[in-house]
Design a protein around this motif. Structure first.
Motif, PDB file in Angstrom:
ATOM      1  N   ALA A  94      63.809  -8.679 120.307  1.00  0.00           N
ATOM      2  CA  ALA A  94      64.072  -8.433 118.885  1.00  0.00           C
ATOM      3  C   ALA A  94      62.845  -7.789 118.255  1.00  0.00           C
ATOM      4  N   LYS A  95      63.075  -6.984 117.242  1.00  0.00           N
ATOM      5  CA  LYS A  95      61.987  -6.261 116.601  1.00  0.00           C
ATOM      6  C   LYS A  95      61.316  -7.118 115.521  1.00  0.00           C
ATOM      7  N   PHE A  96      60.183  -6.608 115.036  1.00  0.00           N
ATOM      8  CA  PHE A  96      59.355  -7.345 114.083  1.00  0.00           C
ATOM      9  C   PHE A  96      59.340  -6.655 112.717  1.00  0.00           C
ATOM     10  N   ASP A  97      59.003  -7.452 111.707  1.00  0.00           N
ATOM     11  CA  ASP A  97      58.822  -6.919 110.357  1.00  0.00           C
ATOM     12  C   ASP A  97      57.358  -6.590 110.072  1.00  0.00           C
ATOM     13  N   TYR A 143      55.118   0.728 117.081  1.00  0.00           N
ATOM     14  CA  TYR A 143      56.135   1.480 116.344  1.00  0.00           C
ATOM     15  C   TYR A 143      57.527   1.187 116.892  1.00  0.00           C
ATOM     16  N   LYS A 144      57.639   1.211 118.211  1.00  0.00           N
ATOM     17  CA  LYS A 144      58.931   0.980 118.858  1.00  0.00           C
ATOM     18  C   LYS A 144      59.480  -0.408 118.555  1.00  0.00           C
ATOM     19  N   HIS A 145      58.605  -1.398 118.400  1.00  0.00           N
ATOM     20  CA  HIS A 145      59.048  -2.780 118.240  1.00  0.00           C
ATOM     21  C   HIS A 145      59.047  -3.255 116.794  1.00  0.00           C
ATOM     22  N   LEU A 146      58.886  -2.330 115.858  1.00  0.00           N
ATOM     23  CA  LEU A 146      59.021  -2.657 114.439  1.00  0.00           C
ATOM     24  C   LEU A 146      60.406  -2.278 113.935  1.00  0.00           C
ATOM     25  N   ASN A 147      60.924  -3.068 113.011  1.00  0.00           N
ATOM     26  CA  ASN A 147      62.139  -2.685 112.302  1.00  0.00           C
ATOM     27  C   ASN A 147      61.843  -1.510 111.386  1.00  0.00           C
ATOM     28  N   PRO A 148      62.812  -0.640 111.108  1.00  0.00           N
ATOM     29  CA  PRO A 148      62.600   0.404 110.096  1.00  0.00           C
ATOM     30  C   PRO A 148      62.120  -0.222 108.790  1.00  0.00           C
ATOM     31  N   GLY A 149      61.066   0.333 108.211  1.00  0.00           N
ATOM     32  CA  GLY A 149      60.477  -0.225 107.004  1.00  0.00           C
ATOM     33  C   GLY A 149      59.429  -1.282 107.269  1.00  0.00           C
ATOM     34  N   GLY A 150      59.266  -1.672 108.544  1.00  0.00           N
ATOM     35  CA  GLY A 150      58.264  -2.672 108.893  1.00  0.00           C
ATOM     36  C   GLY A 150      56.853  -2.118 108.801  1.00  0.00           C
ATOM     37  N   TRP A 151      55.882  -3.035 108.743  1.00  0.00           N
ATOM     38  CA  TRP A 151      54.493  -2.652 108.527  1.00  0.00           C
ATOM     39  C   TRP A 151      53.604  -3.067 109.699  1.00  0.00           C
ATOM     40  N   ILE A 152      52.549  -2.286 109.899  1.00  0.00           N
ATOM     41  CA  ILE A 152      51.487  -2.628 110.823  1.00  0.00           C
ATOM     42  C   ILE A 152      50.174  -2.670 110.046  1.00  0.00           C
ATOM     43  N   GLU A 153      49.303  -3.597 110.419  1.00  0.00           N
ATOM     44  CA  GLU A 153      47.970  -3.659 109.817  1.00  0.00           C
ATOM     45  C   GLU A 153      46.943  -3.800 110.933  1.00  0.00           C
ATOM     46  N   VAL A 154      45.931  -2.938 110.894  1.00  0.00           N
ATOM     47  CA  VAL A 154      44.878  -2.921 111.903  1.00  0.00           C
ATOM     48  C   VAL A 154      43.541  -3.115 111.199  1.00  0.00           C
ATOM     49  N   VAL A 155      42.824  -4.167 111.561  1.00  0.00           N
ATOM     50  CA  VAL A 155      41.552  -4.508 110.927  1.00  0.00           C
ATOM     51  C   VAL A 155      40.458  -4.440 111.988  1.00  0.00           C
ATOM     52  N   GLU A 156      39.519  -3.509 111.835  1.00  0.00           N
ATOM     53  CA  GLU A 156      38.501  -3.317 112.855  1.00  0.00           C
ATOM     54  C   GLU A 156      37.104  -3.223 112.250  1.00  0.00           C
ATOM     55  N   PRO A 157      36.224  -4.164 112.608  1.00  0.00           N
ATOM     56  CA  PRO A 157      34.806  -4.013 112.242  1.00  0.00           C
ATOM     57  C   PRO A 157      34.137  -3.033 113.191  1.00  0.00           C
ATOM     58  N   GLN A 158      33.218  -2.248 112.669  1.00  0.00           N
ATOM     59  CA  GLN A 158      32.505  -1.300 113.518  1.00  0.00           C
ATOM     60  C   GLN A 158      31.252  -1.958 114.087  1.00  0.00           C
ATOM     61  N   PRO A 159      30.980  -1.781 115.380  1.00  0.00           N
ATOM     62  CA  PRO A 159      29.841  -2.463 115.995  1.00  0.00           C
ATOM     63  C   PRO A 159      28.489  -1.885 115.619  1.00  0.00           C
TER      64      PRO A 159
END
Length: 333
Positions: A154-157, A179-195
């Motif tokens: 099942a896909k994710f929100d 992208y493939k496993h998100l529902n249409p309209g779903g969101w991704i958040e990527v949080v990355e500190p720089q070393p």
């Protein structure tokens, strides 16, 4: 909608330290894992007095022992301060249903999210089975490698990724899978500190230890096909994967309590502790396992960096990039 890009203002140093140095409702039972906890998974690897994961040995260069778990929980608190008490910036609404946390570590973000959104089902994965046994009933943990093919039915929100610099070989592929496993309209958040360290006023020596370990970290990770600093590239990779409505925000995190602003000073107190424990955690395996330094020489380099980061005359800060993006409502899959 056009991409947005926000950066933090210059941090003002506290004059008091400009000329001084300071070097100083839950379910019980086992977690639900997609990979069974075979004895091989729990036969951890030990190097330089630290413990490392055994599942997919070598994929992640940081330890997973109790000292590192404490640091990861502290890091979670720092991120929550950066987010002003929030767990995310993506506009996911008040009723997310299926949520995926990739590389969950101790699982603290996933558990907090499950508590805050009781209607959600949170699945969190990691290479190490170090998450607690007592978890919210709507949260489950899996031992899995996010770079393998995902088998979710099942896909994710909402998909959350945080602090995986140095752990991922193919970031574009990871984002395509998300992208493939998100529902249409779903969101991704990527949080990355720089070393690598940053300094706006010239108080950091170009020959300093922090710059040295940053260069060594990047060199070591490149030798094993990993990207140590994906932060500034993640916005382009998300767009290439098909995401829209992207926002890219940079936050500055002082590395010790040198700023004049009270909130930044408090943030610096916590970040200093994170750095003092994190420098060795990040660097020992790359320095010894990959670059071939002795344990003693590696510790000397780490000790020099710790002394430098604790010096309030050196106005260091880290950059944290938060990228949010949405899968189109009318996806053409």
């Amino acid at each position: 909608m056009a991409d947005t890009h926000e950066e933090s203002p210059i941090i003002v140093a506290d004059d008091e330290y400009s000329s001084t140095s300071d070097d100083d409702g839950y379910s019980s039972g086992p977690n639900s894992y997609t990979t069974s906890l075979a004895s091989s998974i729990l036969k951890y690897k030990y190097e330089n007095g630290r413990r490392y994961h055994s599942f997919r040995d070598g994929q992640y260069v940081l330890p997973n022992d109790e000292e590192e778990q404490d640091r990861l929980d502290l890091f979670h608190h720092i991120f929550t301060m950066i987010f002003e008490g929030n767990l995310h910036l993506a506009p996911i609404g008040d009723n997310p249903q299926r949520v995926l946390d990739i590389g969950t570590g101790t699982g603290i973000w996933a558990m907090d999210f499950a508590d805050r959104y009781p209607s959600s089902t949170v699945i969190a994965n990691d290479l190490s089975p170090i998450q607690p046994a007592w978890v919210p009933p709507n949260c489950q943990f899996e031992v899995d490698d996010a770079e393998s093919e995902w088998s979710y039915s099942a896909k994710f929100d909402f998909i959350h990724i945080r602090a995986l610099g140095g752990a991922i070989t193919d970031w574009p592929k990871l984002f395509r899978q998300a992208y493939k496993h998100l529902n249409p309209g779903g969101w991704i958040e990527v949080v990355e500190p720089q070393p690598r360290p940053y300094c706006d006023d010239g108080t950091l020596s170009k020959d300093g230890y922090m710059i040295k370990i940053s260069d060594l970290f990047a060199d070591a990770l490149s030798k094993i096909g990993k990207i140590g600093d994906p932060a500034e590239k993640q916005k382009d990779w998300l767009t290439e994967a098909g995401f829209v409505n992207a926002a890219h925000i940079m936050k500055k995190v002082p590395n010790n309590p040198w700023p004049k602003d009270p909130k930044l000073k408090e943030l610096g107190v916590y970040q200093l502790q994170n750095m003092l424990t994190g420098i060795e955690a990040y660097m020992m395996a790359p320095l010894t396992r990959i670059l071939g330094l002795s344990t003693e020489d590696a510790k000397l380099i780490c000790d020099g960096a710790c002394k430098e980061v604790a010096n309030r005359r050196v106005h260091l800060y880290s950059r944290v990039w938060i990228s949010t993006a949405q899968k189109p409502l009318e996806d053409e899959e």
